[in-house]
Design a protein around this motif. Structure first.
Motif, PDB file in Angstrom:
ATOM      1  N   ARG A 145      62.312  44.854  35.329  1.00 44.91           N
ATOM      2  CA  ARG A 145      61.182  44.172  35.963  1.00 44.91           C
ATOM      3  C   ARG A 145      60.601  44.986  37.108  1.00 44.91           C
ATOM      4  O   ARG A 145      59.466  44.742  37.525  1.00 44.91           O
ATOM      5  N   ARG A 146      61.359  45.941  37.622  1.00 49.85           N
ATOM      6  CA  ARG A 146      60.843  46.814  38.683  1.00 49.85           C
ATOM      7  C   ARG A 146      60.037  47.971  38.103  1.00 49.85           C
ATOM      8  O   ARG A 146      59.220  48.572  38.807  1.00 49.85           O
ATOM      9  N   ASN A 147      60.281  48.317  36.844  1.00 56.63           N
ATOM     10  CA  ASN A 147      59.483  49.350  36.165  1.00 56.63           C
ATOM     11  C   ASN A 147      59.255  48.911  34.714  1.00 56.63           C
ATOM     12  O   ASN A 147      59.814  49.450  33.770  1.00 56.63           O
ATOM     13  N   PRO A 148      58.410  47.886  34.522  1.00 55.99           N
ATOM     14  CA  PRO A 148      58.216  47.326  33.186  1.00 55.99           C
ATOM     15  C   PRO A 148      57.427  48.209  32.231  1.00 55.99           C
ATOM     16  O   PRO A 148      57.503  48.015  31.007  1.00 55.99           O
ATOM     17  N   ASN A 149      56.678  49.171  32.755  1.00 57.86           N
ATOM     18  CA  ASN A 149      55.800  49.977  31.902  1.00 57.86           C
ATOM     19  C   ASN A 149      56.115  51.462  31.909  1.00 57.86           C
ATOM     20  O   ASN A 149      55.725  52.177  30.980  1.00 57.86           O
ATOM     21  N   ASN A 150      56.788  51.934  32.931  1.00 58.58           N
ATOM     22  CA  ASN A 150      57.083  53.365  33.053  1.00 58.58           C
ATOM     23  C   ASN A 150      58.590  53.589  32.924  1.00 58.58           C
ATOM     24  O   ASN A 150      59.378  53.144  33.757  1.00 58.58           O
ATOM     25  N   ALA A 151      58.961  54.306  31.891  1.00 57.74           N
ATOM     26  CA  ALA A 151      60.378  54.494  31.588  1.00 57.74           C
ATOM     27  C   ALA A 151      61.068  55.393  32.597  1.00 57.74           C
ATOM     28  O   ALA A 151      60.481  56.348  33.117  1.00 57.74           O
ATOM     29  N   GLN A 152      62.329  55.067  32.871  1.00 60.43           N
ATOM     30  CA  GLN A 152      63.221  55.952  33.611  1.00 60.43           C
ATOM     31  C   GLN A 152      64.233  56.497  32.605  1.00 60.43           C
ATOM     32  O   GLN A 152      64.814  55.736  31.831  1.00 60.43           O
ATOM     33  N   ILE A 153      64.427  57.799  32.586  1.00 57.64           N
ATOM     34  CA  ILE A 153      65.275  58.432  31.579  1.00 57.64           C
ATOM     35  C   ILE A 153      66.722  58.468  32.055  1.00 57.64           C
ATOM     36  O   ILE A 153      67.022  59.018  33.121  1.00 57.64           O
ATOM     37  N   LEU A 154      67.611  57.880  31.258  1.00 52.07           N
ATOM     38  CA  LEU A 154      69.037  57.931  31.534  1.00 52.07           C
ATOM     39  C   LEU A 154      69.655  59.019  30.664  1.00 52.07           C
ATOM     40  O   LEU A 154      69.367  59.098  29.462  1.00 52.07           O
ATOM     41  N   VAL A 155      70.483  59.850  31.270  1.00 57.00           N
ATOM     42  CA  VAL A 155      71.070  60.998  30.559  1.00 57.00           C
ATOM     43  C   VAL A 155      72.582  60.873  30.568  1.00 57.00           C
ATOM     44  O   VAL A 155      73.193  60.748  31.646  1.00 57.00           O
ATOM     45  N   ILE A 156      73.186  60.898  29.389  1.00 59.07           N
ATOM     46  CA  ILE A 156      74.627  60.769  29.295  1.00 59.07           C
ATOM     47  C   ILE A 156      75.319  61.896  30.059  1.00 59.07           C
ATOM     48  O   ILE A 156      74.852  63.043  30.066  1.00 59.07           O
ATOM     49  N   ASN A 157      76.383  61.558  30.750  1.00 63.77           N
ATOM     50  CA  ASN A 157      77.172  62.481  31.580  1.00 63.77           C
ATOM     51  C   ASN A 157      76.426  62.958  32.817  1.00 63.77           C
ATOM     52  O   ASN A 157      76.855  63.901  33.486  1.00 63.77           O
ATOM     53  N   ASN A 158      75.303  62.305  33.133  1.00 60.37           N
ATOM     54  CA  ASN A 158      74.558  62.599  34.359  1.00 60.37           C
ATOM     55  C   ASN A 158      74.480  61.312  35.173  1.00 60.37           C
ATOM     56  O   ASN A 158      73.540  60.523  35.037  1.00 60.37           O
ATOM     57  N   ALA A 159      75.494  61.087  36.002  1.00 60.03           N
ATOM     58  CA  ALA A 159      75.577  59.840  36.761  1.00 60.03           C
ATOM     59  C   ALA A 159      74.395  59.660  37.695  1.00 60.03           C
ATOM     60  O   ALA A 159      73.974  58.528  37.966  1.00 60.03           O
ATOM     61  N   ASN A 160      73.839  60.755  38.172  1.00 59.10           N
ATOM     62  CA  ASN A 160      72.708  60.662  39.092  1.00 59.10           C
ATOM     63  C   ASN A 160      71.484  60.060  38.410  1.00 59.10           C
ATOM     64  O   ASN A 160      70.690  59.364  39.053  1.00 59.10           O
ATOM     65  N   SER A 161      71.331  60.315  37.094  1.00 60.86           N
ATOM     66  CA  SER A 161      70.182  59.755  36.374  1.00 60.86           C
ATOM     67  C   SER A 161      70.252  58.233  36.354  1.00 60.86           C
ATOM     68  O   SER A 161      69.229  57.555  36.255  1.00 60.86           O
ATOM     69  N   VAL A 162      71.452  57.695  36.455  1.00 61.31           N
ATOM     70  CA  VAL A 162      71.632  56.244  36.462  1.00 61.31           C
ATOM     71  C   VAL A 162      71.540  55.690  37.876  1.00 61.31           C
ATOM     72  O   VAL A 162      70.833  54.705  38.135  1.00 61.31           O
ATOM     73  N   SER A 163      72.232  56.335  38.813  1.00 57.65           N
ATOM     74  CA  SER A 163      72.239  55.824  40.194  1.00 57.65           C
ATOM     75  C   SER A 163      70.866  55.884  40.839  1.00 57.65           C
ATOM     76  O   SER A 163      70.556  55.086  41.728  1.00 57.65           O
ATOM     77  N   SER A 164      70.025  56.816  40.386  1.00 60.68           N
ATOM     78  CA  SER A 164      68.678  56.930  40.943  1.00 60.68           C
ATOM     79  C   SER A 164      67.668  56.066  40.190  1.00 60.68           C
ATOM     80  O   SER A 164      66.477  56.078  40.511  1.00 60.68           O
TER      81      SER A 164
END
Length: 320
Positions: free
Chosen positions: A76-95
């Protein structure tokens, strides 16, 4: 008369291998026998598929199967613009806006589709309209867009295994509750989520197959099945053609008989695409109610009168 009988058999058999000429018309198709079938792309445009085309092993290897999966997060904070999650990259998730305390929904497209195909925003927006969820769209377009259906289908188990391993890593890294995980896959994507669920030892709380792909998947142990999650359901809209007609889940829904033509459709490719549309509508309104059937014939004739169960929706605790 014997000669006539032989000639008639030959004509019947040859029709299974004749190239159909009317785009989207699969009335010629006989499951397990026909060589050609029309399949839609992400925009619903029919493409003629040779089901006996050999797998392009070089293309399959170069696509690296599930290693090319991309995971697009919407909240709901980014309903239209995707954030890319990358496996084995914890920063991609925490950010990102991922919140392990929220239920997670995963959406997977089918052949000749991609992460931007209309079904993905349709279902994503429906989910976010009714609940605060992590919605992850799997884009496996590098393999899914291979012109040979046989090649894309051959890579499905690996794509699903990678998805399952990603979810295991995600939950271990950033939190998540398997009972609050809902996997949704359309066509080949239904078998992707089936393999993902089994890779995660059947822990996903809910798995939904939207007209699971039929060609090459009938009786296939790698198809979506009841071992893919705690509660597995399928919505069949083009059974016997582009979709599987057999009951393969804990609950199998057959709206309008589960076959072509669905209301408003004249061709099989349209009926196949009805499943994501019906599901998105059910998420927003939860107004589709199925009745338990005594057998598949009752389902086809829409004469079922057993117990009732809502088709689709976003309820995590749903069981059938």
């Amino acid at each position: 008369m014997k000669l006539l009988g032989v000639l008639l058999v030959c004509v019947a058999l040859s029709s299974c291998y004749a190239t159909p000429v009317i785009p989207g018309d699969n009335s010629h198709y006989v499951e397990g026998e026909s060589r050609y079938i029309w399949m839609p792309d992400g925009e619903g445009v029919p493409h003629l598929v040779d089901l006996q085309a050999p797998v392009d092993e070089q293309a399959l290897a170069s696509a690296r199967n599930g290693a090319d999966n991309q995971y697009w997060l919407f909240t709901r904070r980014n309903p239209n613009n995707a954030q890319i999650l990358v496996i084995n990259n914890a920063n991609s998730v925490s950010s990102s806006n991922y919140n392990g305390a929220l239920p997670t929904k995963v959406i997977v497209h089918g052949w000749n589709n991609n992460g931007n195909s209309p079904m993905n925003p349709l279902i994503t927006q429906a989910f976010l309209a009714v609940g605060d969820f992590n919605v992850i769209v799997l884009d496996w377009s590098r393999l899914a867009n291979n012109p040979l259906y046989s090649t894309a289908a051959a890579g499905v188990p690996n794509v699903g295994q990678h998805l399952g391993n990603f979810l295991i890593w995600l939950f271990n890294t950033a939190g998540g509750n398997w009972n609050n995980l809902h996997l949704v896959g359309f066509s080949l994507g239904a078998h992707v989520v089936g393999n993902a669920g089994r890779t995660a030892s059947g822990r996903p709380g809910r798995v939904t197959g939207l007209d699971p792909a039929g060609p090459s998947w009938g009786g296939n142990s790698l198809a979506l099945n009841t071992n893919s999650g705690v509660y597995v359901e399928s919505i069949h809209t083009d059974g016997g053609f582009l979709g599987i007609m057999d009951a393969i889940s804990n609950a199998d829904f057959y709206p309008n008989g589960g076959k072509n033509p669905q209301p408003g459709c004249w061709i099989s490719t349209c009926s196949h695409g009805r499943a994501p549309e019906l599901f998105a509508s059910s998420v927003r309104t939860n107004h589709f109610i199925g009745r338990q059937c005594g057998n598949i014939w009752e389902a086809e004739l829409s004469t079922c009168n057993g117990g009732s169960l809502h088709m689709g929706n976003a309820v995590m605790g749903k069981r059938g």
